[in-house]
Design an enzyme around this catalytic site. Structure first.
Site, PDB file in Angstrom:
ATOM      1  N   ALA A   1      -2.541   4.016   3.329  1.00 37.19           N
ATOM      2  CA  ALA A   1      -3.662   3.912   2.394  1.00 37.19           C
ATOM      3  C   ALA A   1      -4.638   2.793   2.736  1.00 37.19           C
ATOM      4  O   ALA A   1      -5.824   2.881   2.422  1.00 37.19           O
ATOM      5  CB  ALA A   1      -3.140   3.707   0.966  1.00 37.19           C
TER       6      ALA A   1
ATOM      7  N   SER B   1       0.832  -1.200   0.000  1.00 34.45           N
ATOM      8  CA  SER B   1       0.000   0.000   0.000  1.00 34.45           C
ATOM      9  C   SER B   1       0.865   1.248   0.000  1.00 34.45           C
ATOM     10  O   SER B   1       2.000   1.237   0.480  1.00 34.45           O
ATOM     11  CB  SER B   1      -0.888   0.032   1.243  1.00 34.45           C
ATOM     12  OG  SER B   1      -0.104   0.321   2.409  1.00 34.45           O
ATOM     13  N   ASP B   2       0.325   2.342  -0.554  1.00 35.87           N
ATOM     14  CA  ASP B   2       0.924   3.634  -0.239  1.00 35.87           C
ATOM     15  C   ASP B   2       0.752   3.838   1.265  1.00 35.87           C
ATOM     16  O   ASP B   2      -0.138   3.258   1.898  1.00 35.87           O
ATOM     17  CB  ASP B   2       0.248   4.751  -1.036  1.00 35.87           C
ATOM     18  CG  ASP B   2       1.166   5.950  -1.229  1.00 35.87           C
ATOM     19  OD1 ASP B   2       2.145   6.090  -0.460  1.00 35.87           O
ATOM     20  OD2 ASP B   2       0.910   6.758  -2.141  1.00 35.87           O
ATOM     21  N   TRP B   3       1.599   4.682   1.819  1.00 31.55           N
ATOM     22  CA  TRP B   3       1.690   4.792   3.280  1.00 31.55           C
ATOM     23  C   TRP B   3       0.383   5.327   3.882  1.00 31.55           C
ATOM     24  O   TRP B   3      -0.063   6.416   3.547  1.00 31.55           O
ATOM     25  CB  TRP B   3       2.877   5.656   3.646  1.00 31.55           C
ATOM     26  CG  TRP B   3       4.141   4.895   3.902  1.00 31.55           C
ATOM     27  CD1 TRP B   3       5.017   5.105   4.933  1.00 31.55           C
ATOM     28  CD2 TRP B   3       4.705   3.798   3.162  1.00 31.55           C
ATOM     29  NE1 TRP B   3       6.072   4.211   4.873  1.00 31.55           N
ATOM     30  CE2 TRP B   3       5.903   3.396   3.800  1.00 31.55           C
ATOM     31  CE3 TRP B   3       4.301   3.105   2.027  1.00 31.55           C
ATOM     32  CZ2 TRP B   3       6.699   2.350   3.340  1.00 31.55           C
ATOM     33  CZ3 TRP B   3       5.092   2.051   1.557  1.00 31.55           C
ATOM     34  CH2 TRP B   3       6.266   1.688   2.214  1.00 31.55           C
TER      35      TRP B   3
END
Length: 808
Positions: A234, A230-232
């Site tokens: 997200a 995941s993006d941080w």
């Protein structure tokens, strides 16, 4: 599958079989901001990730841990050189190994859908094919050094406004032909070991839970076998994420995975087989990068070492785009030069946000030209300062961080070279624990360069006390009007003190931050704030008048104009394309005083150039990395030719076809369909300032002939100038009857040739079948469109020199 891969898979399966549910779910949640936990029972070491894409910051956000800083991704794409992108990746793998990093969180292969995108500088191009080619070169380069990549942000993360919650409404055709296309190209041609899914939703489903796009297309149709992170921050749903194909939720330790995922399995809400699939993907990555015992890493023979400073300089000069060169203003003729602009002295070499790294040195344009030009021929004037806000305390400050516990006892100290604290649990000074830490004091001295009123400020959220020269100016809680978790990095500093200071007389400075204590251990592991400063502000008209006098007295005036962190950064989109401050006024005035005015445009993405027809030359330097000034001197003096071609269209905002980046009611319709970039400019019949693919050199080329059989195109050309040069041969495909829903033409292939004066060159390029296909939404499949096509060859989308017709 090769024998080595089969052996790694066997080790992965054996390791997976020895893990219980708790260990498996713990592995899928970060143990901190940048790493996954070690599992000694299966011989698994901790796997470390780091931001890119222009360098490898490592796990510490500090100038005390320097990194090579390459030019921006827009600059790399402007080289149109996959081999150079490969070398850039190879260097970054070398940097990653030096810093103990196993996975680089790069490259960004989102598209330049609108020039207002705030993170435009961090992506490559408006064209999906060019983006895919450069991205594949980069990924192959990084992974050739045994370090993983995560092509990001999957998918349609093309703007920053409401990026955590926006629902992007994109047609299936636009997704396939534009936004998914570079990811597909990279998966097919570079086999990335990782993908990062975006914050946004597509068609109502957040990307960290998007079963169709991740499981059915990315993994199923394309055969991607890497890990999906995941993006941080997200990931939002335990069941939704694991069923949507998300392997790792970052950062940790508190995420939707870990204990929450184990509990979901025990309660029957999630099948353990889904957990096993995710763990298998992570273990496969660990095996490839060499942190899983018993598995040989994917790369055992490392590439030769690369000189980072040399490569940074080469990429920069190869990326510079010469937009205009009247009266052969460049290369510089012998004589005096007036160098003008705040960015000539304090170079802006990279964009703001998570792409930030801290190089050990930065060569400014003033430094580079001082070294390259004869002594006594170069003068300097500020002219105009683009920044209207405070900058983090770097130059003229000597600062340390002093950490204290609840009793005020010092528990640790460290040097702070740039006034910025960004600590997580792994970044705390020696001896400091998050449990004991209560205050951090940035303390030291500031030695002014100028006499006058200096402004000091604070960047960050929380309780602070600011003192200058023994006087307390601020003692309160600083709050912001939004809840972006990265505001301490991206938001503007708030002015909190003004003090009259004298040149050369040091003063004591102190900024004390009270660390918030929370019962949630994870919330205490990210501490971000900064001391900021701005020197005395001079009258803008006076500064411009000084620059005009300097320009009038010189043979050539070189003006460096630039954007700022408040214009181009992660975290927000742009509202206009104007240069900040009085820089346009400056150029108008200098051009009126000296007909040999050369303007260097120091921006990562398009800006309006209202004076472009008034000046002799315009050179686009992008964000040129740490060797900015040295590369600029190479090009201005003629030691090297500017090699760049525009990877995106430059024009006025009022003419730009796609400008909507602000959602309405939480939704952002991609109403333009497949028409972005040059496709949209041509459809609307609008003329940009400078078209896609444009760029001049220091020699001339004559395009002589082109032949094509429909699968390849061969182009013959000749260097008809007086010096050696490099040319980017661009091949566009134009259907005889495009219809209303198909672009008039699109980039199908390109190649780089080199030749000496009078020499001929030949470029043979393949025409990929995908260039002749469209996505058919009725059949949900690619459809080959036969018929008559023109193969058009030239120097840009509008400067097409040769054509031949094929029928397929």
């Amino acid at each position: 599958m090769a024998q080595a891969e089969r052996t790694r898979e066997a080790v992965v399966e054996a390791a997976l079989a020895r893990l219980d549910l708790s260990a498996k779910t713990r592995l899928l949640a970060g143990q901190d901001r940048w790493s996954l936990p070690a599992l000694p029972q299966i011989g698994l070491k901790s796997l470390v990730m780091s931001d890119g894409p222009i360098g490898v910051r490592g796990v510490r956000w500090t100038a005390d841990d320097p990194s090579i800083a390459l030019p921006s991704p827009t600059a790399l794409a402007a080289t149109w050189d996959q081999d150079l992108a490969h070398r850039a990746g190879t260097l970054l793998a070398q940097e990653a190994r030096r810093k103990g990093v196993h996975v680089l969180l790069a490259p960004t292969v989102n598209l330049h859908r609108s020039p207002l995108g705030g993170r435009h500088f961090e992506a490559y191009s408006e064209d999906p094919y060019l983006t895919g080619v450069i991205g594949a070169g980069y990924v192959n380069g990084v992974q050739s050094g045994g370090v993983g990549t995560t092509a990001k942000h999957f998918v349609a993360n093309d703007a920053e406004t409401d990026r955590f919650t926006v629902n992007n409404l994109v047609s299936a055709r636009a997704l396939r032909e534009l936004y998914l296309a570079p990811f597909e190209f990279i998966v097919e041609n570079a086999h990335p070991w990782g993908i990062m899914t975006a914050y946004n939703a597509v068609g109502g489903t957040t990307m960290t839970e998007h079963h169709h796009l991740v499981n059915e297309i990315l993994r199923g149709e394309w055969g991607f076998d890497g890990f999906n992170v995941s993006d941080w921050t997200a990931a939002r749903s335990t069941k939704g994420a694991i069923e949507g194909g998300l392997d790792v939720a970052m950062p940790g330790p508190t995420t939707v995975y870990g204990d929450a995922l184990a509990q979901a399995v025990r309660e029957g809400r999630v099948e353990e087989a889904r957990v096993d699939t995710a763990v298998r993907n992570v273990l496969r990555l660990a095996a490839r990068v060499g942190v899983l015992e018993g598995a040989a890493p994917a790369v055992t023979d490392l590439p030769d070492l690369i000189d980072g400073e040399d490569l940074a300089r080469e990429i920069a000069r190869r990326s510079f785009v010469l937009l205009r060169n009247e009266r052969e203003a460049l290369p510089l003729k012998p004589g005096t030069v007036a160098l003008i602009g705040a960015a000539a002295h304090d170079a802006r070499v990279l964009g703001g946000g998570s792409a930030t790294v801290f190089p050990s040195r930065i060569v400014s344009p003033l430094d580079g030209l001082t070294t390259a030009l004869p002594e006594g021929t170069l003068g300097y004037a500020v002219g105009a300062d683009p920044s209207t806000e405070l900058a983090t305390a770097r130059q003229d400050f000597e600062l340390s961080a002093v950490c204290r516990d609840i009793d005020g006892t010092v528990i640790g100290t460290c040097r702070v070279p740039d006034g910025q604290i960004h600590w997580s649990g792994v970044e705390l000074p020696e001896g400091v624990t998050i449990q004991r830490l209560r205050t951090i004091e940035l303390t030291g001295t500031f030695t002014p360069r100028e006499t006058g009123r200096h402004t000091f400020g604070i960047k960050g959220i929380g309780a602070y006390r600011l003192g200058i020269d023994g006087t307390t100016y601020y003692d309160d809680v600083q709050l912001l009007d939004h809840d972006d978790p990265f505001s301490g990095l991206f938001d503007a500093p708030v002015p909190r003190a003004e003090a009259e200071l004298t040149t050369g007389e040091p003063v004591e400075v102190s900024l004390i931050h009270h660390v918030t204590v929370s019962e949630d251990e994870a919330l205490m592991k990210d501490i971000t704030f900064a001391l900021a400063h701005q020197g005395p502000r001079r009258d803008p008209d006076e500064l411009i008048a000084e620059a005009v006098e300097a320009a009038r007295a010189a043979d050539t005036a070189v003006v460096v104009v630039a954007t700022t962190d408040r214009v181009e950064s992660e975290g927000f989109d742009r509202t206009d394309l104007r240069l900040p401050g009085r820089q346009d006024d400056l150029v108008h005035a200098v051009a009126a005083a000296n007909p040999r005015t050369v303007v260097i445009v120091n921006s990562g993405s398009p800006v309006e150039l209202p004076w472009r027809d008034e000046v002799a030359a315009v050179l686009l330097s992008w964000f040129p990395g740490q060797e900015a000034g040295a590369a600029l001197a190479d090009v201005l003096t003629g030691a090297h030719e500017p090699g760049g071609r525009l990877p995106t269209t430059w024009g006025a905002l009022t003419a730009a076809p796609v400008t909507q980046v602000v959602p309405k009611g939480g939704e952002l319709p991609y109403a333009e369909g497949v028409f972005i970039g040059y496709r949209a400019w041509e459809k609307e019949g609008r003329t940009p300032a400078y078209p896609f693919g444009h760029g001049l050199g220091y020699t001339d080329w004559t395009y002589e002939s082109v032949e094509s059989d429909g699968t390849t195109a061969t182009v013959h050309l000749r260097n008809t100038g007086e010096r050696a040069g490099r040319e980017v041969v661009q091949v566009y495909l134009s259907p005889d009857e495009p219809g209303a829903e198909r672009p008039a033409r699109w980039l199908a292939a390109f190649a780089i040739v080199e030749a000496g004066p009078g020499e001929s060159a030949e470029a043979t390029v393949g025409l990929p079948q995908r260039a002749f296909e469209i996505w058919d939404e009725k059949t949900d499949a690619w459809s080959f469109v036969g018929g008559s096509y023109e193969i058009e060859v030239g120097r840009s989308i509008t400067d097409r020199r040769l054509r031949t017709t094929i029928r397929i």
